[in-house]
Design a protein around this motif. Structure first.
Motif, short mmCIF file in Angstrom:
data_model
loop_
_atom_site.label_atom_id
_atom_site.label_comp_id
_atom_site.label_asym_id
_atom_site.label_seq_id
_atom_site.Cartn_x
_atom_site.Cartn_y
_atom_site.Cartn_z
N LYS A 1 0.85 -1.22 0.00
CA LYS A 1 0.00 0.00 0.00
C LYS A 1 0.87 1.25 0.00
O LYS A 1 0.60 2.21 -0.72
CB LYS A 1 -0.89 0.01 1.26
CG LYS A 1 -2.28 -0.53 1.01
CD LYS A 1 -3.13 -0.30 2.25
CE LYS A 1 -4.41 -1.13 2.15
NZ LYS A 1 -5.00 -1.38 3.45
N ASN B 1 3.93 0.41 -3.25
CA ASN B 1 3.61 -0.23 -4.54
C ASN B 1 4.77 -1.15 -4.95
O ASN B 1 5.40 -0.98 -6.00
CB ASN B 1 3.37 0.84 -5.62
CG ASN B 1 2.94 0.24 -6.96
OD1 ASN B 1 2.50 -0.90 -7.04
ND2 ASN B 1 3.07 1.01 -8.02
N PRO C 1 0.55 -0.36 -12.27
CA PRO C 1 0.17 0.94 -12.86
C PRO C 1 -0.91 1.68 -12.07
O PRO C 1 -0.98 2.91 -12.12
CB PRO C 1 -0.34 0.57 -14.25
CG PRO C 1 -0.71 -0.87 -14.16
CD PRO C 1 0.18 -1.48 -13.13
N THR C 2 -1.76 0.93 -11.33
CA THR C 2 -2.82 1.58 -10.54
C THR C 2 -2.89 0.94 -9.16
O THR C 2 -2.41 -0.19 -8.96
CB THR C 2 -4.21 1.40 -11.21
OG1 THR C 2 -4.52 -0.01 -11.23
CG2 THR C 2 -4.24 1.95 -12.62
N THR C 3 -3.51 1.64 -8.23
CA THR C 3 -3.70 1.11 -6.87
C THR C 3 -4.53 -0.17 -6.92
O THR C 3 -4.23 -1.15 -6.24
CB THR C 3 -4.41 2.15 -5.97
OG1 THR C 3 -3.66 3.36 -6.05
CG2 THR C 3 -4.46 1.70 -4.53
N LEU C 4 -5.57 -0.14 -7.75
CA LEU C 4 -6.45 -1.31 -7.86
C LEU C 4 -5.67 -2.54 -8.33
O LEU C 4 -5.80 -3.63 -7.77
CB LEU C 4 -7.60 -1.01 -8.84
CG LEU C 4 -8.63 -2.14 -9.00
CD1 LEU C 4 -9.42 -2.33 -7.71
CD2 LEU C 4 -9.58 -1.84 -10.15
N ARG C 5 -4.82 -2.34 -9.35
CA ARG C 5 -4.03 -3.46 -9.88
C ARG C 5 -3.05 -3.95 -8.83
O ARG C 5 -2.83 -5.15 -8.66
CB ARG C 5 -3.29 -3.02 -11.14
CG ARG C 5 -2.69 -4.17 -11.95
CD ARG C 5 -3.75 -5.12 -12.45
NE ARG C 5 -3.24 -6.10 -13.41
CZ ARG C 5 -3.91 -7.18 -13.77
NH1 ARG C 5 -5.09 -7.44 -13.26
NH2 ARG C 5 -3.41 -8.04 -14.65
N SER C 6 -2.46 -3.01 -8.11
CA SER C 6 -1.50 -3.35 -7.06
C SER C 6 -2.16 -4.24 -5.99
O SER C 6 -1.60 -5.24 -5.56
CB SER C 6 -0.99 -2.05 -6.43
OG SER C 6 -0.16 -2.33 -5.34
N GLU C 7 -3.39 -3.86 -5.60
CA GLU C 7 -4.13 -4.64 -4.59
C GLU C 7 -4.51 -6.01 -5.14
O GLU C 7 -4.48 -7.01 -4.42
CB GLU C 7 -5.40 -3.88 -4.16
CG GLU C 7 -5.09 -2.68 -3.28
CD GLU C 7 -6.29 -1.74 -3.11
OE1 GLU C 7 -7.36 -2.01 -3.70
OE2 GLU C 7 -6.13 -0.74 -2.38
#
Length: 200
Positions: free
Chosen positions: A41, A44, A49-55
């Motif tokens: 969080k 990364n 590329p995005t927070t959603l993808r990271s999660e």
């Protein structure tokens, strides 16, 4: 190995080998999965590329890691890259029962009969059979099934189990590291061993 209900979640997933290796390394350093989640969080750590993808990556990779007893970490880190990729594949199979069934029922069977390749038609037959066996799968659209098939092919290629043939994929039967094979057998994962090396 626990069997879960069939899921089409794999359409959003990837093999994520480097990410898997990173999580295992952090666990070996003494971090917990919750700490790795926080670290992801804040920093990364997968370079998503995005927070959603990271999660999404964290959630999937952590889920796969959880399917294996934590004693696998030391075996994994002492293995060569080819074996590490097979470990990551086993974790993906243990995490996703439909993917496991695909490897067990299609790839393993092909190796057993000595036909060492599978075609898109084999994938379609597999999904058709599953649609007859399972109400949930029966409701999935052709587009979903096509994407799932593509995802399965990509994961097997990235794990080193197949080549990248267009209509037909050659199966590259792995030679399992004896230490890895013993670990899998000691942890009730003989079915994964059979699936990988093509034995009854």
């Amino acid at each position: 190995m626990e069997r879960k209900s069939y899921s089409a979640g794999a359409v959003k997933m990837s093999f994520w080998f480097m990410e898997f290796r990173k999580v295992v390394s952090l666990l070996a350093e003494g971090k917990s999965l919750d700490e790795i989640k926080e670290l992801n969080k804040e920093q990364n750590i997968f370079g998503a590329p995005t927070t959603l993808r990271s999660e999404q990556i964290y959630s999937t990779v952590a889920g796969r890691v959880r399917t294996l007893d934590e004693s696998f970490c030391s075996v994994f880190l002492e293995s060569d890259v080819a074996s590490q990729k097979l470990f990551a594949l086993v974790a993906a199979m243990a995490y996703d029962t439909l993917f496991f069934d695909f490897v067990y029922e299609v790839v393993r069977e092909k190796m057993i009969i000595g036909s060492n390749s599978f075609a898109d038609s084999d994938i379609r037959i597999f999904f058709k059979d599953k649609q007859l066996q399972d109400e949930k799968v029966a409701k999935w659209t052709d587009a979903t099934l096509n994407r799932l098939g593509r995802c399965y092919k990509t994961m097997l290629f990235e794990a080193g189990l197949t080549d990248k043939g267009k209509d037909e994929r050659k199966i590259l039967k792995p030679i399992l590291d004896p230490v890895m094979q013993r670990w899998l057998e000691d942890h009730d994962m003989e079915a994964c061993v059979s699936a990988l090396i093509g034995v009854r």
